[in-house]
Design a protein around this motif. Structure first.
Motif, PDB file in Angstrom:
ATOM      1  N   ARG A   5      12.996 101.625  -1.442  1.00  0.00           N
ATOM      2  CA  ARG A   5      14.208 102.042  -2.242  1.00  0.00           C
ATOM      3  C   ARG A   5      15.321 100.895  -2.435  1.00  0.00           C
ATOM      4  O   ARG A   5      15.927 100.588  -3.347  1.00  0.00           O
ATOM      5  CB  ARG A   5      15.201 103.343  -1.072  1.00  0.00           C
ATOM      6  N   GLU A   6      15.122  99.826  -1.044  1.00  0.00           N
ATOM      7  CA  GLU A   6      15.903  98.870  -1.464  1.00  0.00           C
ATOM      8  C   GLU A   6      15.419  97.881  -2.615  1.00  0.00           C
ATOM      9  O   GLU A   6      16.284  97.338  -3.296  1.00  0.00           O
ATOM     10  CB  GLU A   6      15.774  97.811  -0.033  1.00  0.00           C
ATOM     11  N   LYS A   7      13.978  97.807  -2.819  1.00  0.00           N
ATOM     12  CA  LYS A   7      13.454  96.991  -3.712  1.00  0.00           C
ATOM     13  C   LYS A   7      13.879  97.863  -5.185  1.00  0.00           C
ATOM     14  O   LYS A   7      14.030  96.974  -6.125  1.00  0.00           O
ATOM     15  CB  LYS A   7      12.106  97.050  -3.439  1.00  0.00           C
ATOM     16  N   LEU A   8      13.710  98.964  -5.125  1.00  0.00           N
ATOM     17  CA  LEU A   8      14.126  99.657  -6.431  1.00  0.00           C
ATOM     18  C   LEU A   8      15.542  99.378  -6.682  1.00  0.00           C
ATOM     19  O   LEU A   8      16.084  99.169  -7.874  1.00  0.00           O
ATOM     20  CB  LEU A   8      13.891 101.183  -6.279  1.00  0.00           C
ATOM     21  N   ARG A   9      16.761  99.509  -5.762  1.00  0.00           N
ATOM     22  CA  ARG A   9      18.024  99.208  -5.884  1.00  0.00           C
ATOM     23  C   ARG A   9      18.272  97.985  -6.311  1.00  0.00           C
ATOM     24  O   ARG A   9      18.825  97.708  -7.452  1.00  0.00           O
ATOM     25  CB  ARG A   9      19.017  99.426  -4.857  1.00  0.00           C
ATOM     26  N   LYS A  10      17.510  96.639  -5.898  1.00  0.00           N
ATOM     27  CA  LYS A  10      17.454  95.508  -6.650  1.00  0.00           C
ATOM     28  C   LYS A  10      16.987  95.228  -7.994  1.00  0.00           C
ATOM     29  O   LYS A  10      17.727  94.642  -8.768  1.00  0.00           O
ATOM     30  CB  LYS A  10      16.902  94.486  -5.492  1.00  0.00           C
ATOM     31  N   LYS A  11      15.966  96.035  -7.983  1.00  0.00           N
ATOM     32  CA  LYS A  11      15.540  96.089  -9.553  1.00  0.00           C
ATOM     33  C   LYS A  11      16.349  96.526 -10.403  1.00  0.00           C
ATOM     34  O   LYS A  11      16.553  96.111 -11.365  1.00  0.00           O
ATOM     35  CB  LYS A  11      14.170  96.751  -9.552  1.00  0.00           C
ATOM     36  N   GLU A  12      16.933  97.815 -10.232  1.00  0.00           N
ATOM     37  CA  GLU A  12      18.039  98.378 -10.921  1.00  0.00           C
ATOM     38  C   GLU A  12      19.140  97.453 -11.364  1.00  0.00           C
ATOM     39  O   GLU A  12      19.841  97.213 -12.544  1.00  0.00           O
ATOM     40  CB  GLU A  12      18.404  99.678 -10.453  1.00  0.00           C
ATOM     41  N   GLN A  13      19.704  96.903 -10.155  1.00  0.00           N
ATOM     42  CA  GLN A  13      20.834  95.805 -10.089  1.00  0.00           C
ATOM     43  C   GLN A  13      20.611  94.795 -11.296  1.00  0.00           C
ATOM     44  O   GLN A  13      21.319  94.289 -11.998  1.00  0.00           O
ATOM     45  CB  GLN A  13      21.154  95.370  -8.634  1.00  0.00           C
ATOM     46  N   GLU A  14      19.210  94.289 -11.018  1.00  0.00           N
ATOM     47  CA  GLU A  14      18.835  93.112 -11.886  1.00  0.00           C
ATOM     48  C   GLU A  14      18.873  93.374 -13.352  1.00  0.00           C
ATOM     49  O   GLU A  14      19.396  92.895 -14.187  1.00  0.00           O
ATOM     50  CB  GLU A  14      17.677  92.481 -11.528  1.00  0.00           C
ATOM     51  N   GLN A  15      18.387  94.682 -13.764  1.00  0.00           N
ATOM     52  CA  GLN A  15      18.238  95.251 -15.025  1.00  0.00           C
ATOM     53  C   GLN A  15      19.939  95.315 -15.555  1.00  0.00           C
ATOM     54  O   GLN A  15      20.230  95.134 -16.545  1.00  0.00           O
ATOM     55  CB  GLN A  15      17.587  96.604 -14.929  1.00  0.00           C
ATOM     56  N   LEU A  16      20.687  95.959 -14.570  1.00  0.00           N
ATOM     57  CA  LEU A  16      22.155  96.073 -15.176  1.00  0.00           C
ATOM     58  C   LEU A  16      22.616  94.678 -15.360  1.00  0.00           C
ATOM     59  O   LEU A  16      23.708  94.504 -16.289  1.00  0.00           O
ATOM     60  CB  LEU A  16      22.831  97.027 -14.032  1.00  0.00           C
ATOM     61  N   GLN A  17      22.494  93.723 -14.572  1.00  0.00           N
ATOM     62  CA  GLN A  17      23.214  92.307 -14.739  1.00  0.00           C
ATOM     63  C   GLN A  17      22.445  91.789 -16.094  1.00  0.00           C
ATOM     64  O   GLN A  17      23.231  91.092 -16.944  1.00  0.00           O
ATOM     65  CB  GLN A  17      22.638  91.373 -13.688  1.00  0.00           C
ATOM     66  N   ARG A  18      21.097  92.043 -16.509  1.00  0.00           N
ATOM     67  CA  ARG A  18      20.646  91.509 -17.851  1.00  0.00           C
ATOM     68  C   ARG A  18      21.176  92.114 -18.854  1.00  0.00           C
ATOM     69  O   ARG A  18      21.730  91.560 -19.795  1.00  0.00           O
ATOM     70  CB  ARG A  18      19.242  91.662 -17.761  1.00  0.00           C
ATOM     71  N   LYS A  19      21.462  93.671 -18.764  1.00  0.00           N
ATOM     72  CA  LYS A  19      22.266  94.327 -19.663  1.00  0.00           C
ATOM     73  C   LYS A  19      23.650  93.785 -20.195  1.00  0.00           C
ATOM     74  O   LYS A  19      24.007  93.493 -21.017  1.00  0.00           O
ATOM     75  CB  LYS A  19      22.245  95.825 -19.519  1.00  0.00           C
ATOM     76  N   SER A  20      24.161  93.473 -19.139  1.00  0.00           N
ATOM     77  CA  SER A  20      25.512  92.966 -19.016  1.00  0.00           C
ATOM     78  C   SER A  20      25.716  91.628 -19.741  1.00  0.00           C
ATOM     79  O   SER A  20      26.601  91.390 -20.435  1.00  0.00           O
ATOM     80  CB  SER A  20      26.327  93.185 -17.493  1.00  0.00           C
ATOM     81  N   LYS A  21      24.789  91.017 -19.343  1.00  0.00           N
ATOM     82  CA  LYS A  21      24.620  89.569 -19.922  1.00  0.00           C
ATOM     83  C   LYS A  21      24.424  89.818 -21.263  1.00  0.00           C
ATOM     84  O   LYS A  21      25.008  88.837 -22.394  1.00  0.00           O
ATOM     85  CB  LYS A  21      23.669  88.534 -19.197  1.00  0.00           C
ATOM     86  N   LYS A  22      23.584  90.457 -21.915  1.00  0.00           N
ATOM     87  CA  LYS A  22      23.242  90.720 -23.265  1.00  0.00           C
ATOM     88  C   LYS A  22      24.505  91.470 -24.038  1.00  0.00           C
ATOM     89  O   LYS A  22      24.900  91.117 -25.000  1.00  0.00           O
ATOM     90  CB  LYS A  22      21.994  91.853 -23.319  1.00  0.00           C
TER      91      LYS A  22
END
Length: 101
Positions: free
Chosen positions: A69-86
């Motif tokens: 779950r923690e790994k999935l949360r981190k992955k989702e957070q990274e994806q959100l950060q990438r989208k935000s940067k885009k």
């Protein structure tokens, strides 16, 4: 009772032996509770060993799930950060394009 050792139920109850306490009993503590039969103590100790193994297995499975779950949360957070940067880059590029016109 499921082990056909109901003769000890009253003493265990009188001593407030619950599941947590039960897991901490060893041969000498069982003997002190009035379990004089070595065969009965052996039955209880074997069952306790099985229960402890089962609990440990469940604990490890829980830890594994929590890590996933923690790994999935981190992955989702990274994806959100990438989208935000885009989005920020797109907005910045669009703003620069407006200023050039």
């Amino acid at each position: 009772m499921s082990l056909n050792l109901e003769q000890y139920v009253s003493e265990f109850s009188a001593q407030n032996i619950n599941g947590e306490h039960l897991l901490q009993l060893d041969g000498s503590k069982l003997k002190a509770l009035g379990m004089t039969s070595s065969q009965d103590r052996a039955i209880i100790k074997k069952k306790l060993k099985e229960m402890k193994a089962s609990l440990e297995k469940a604990r490890k499975a829980q830890e594994k799930m929590e890590k996933q779950r923690e790994k999935l949360r981190k992955k989702e957070q990274e994806q959100l950060q990438r989208k935000s940067k885009k989005i920020d880059k797109f907005s910045s590029d669009a703003t620069e394009g407006t200023h050039e016109q």
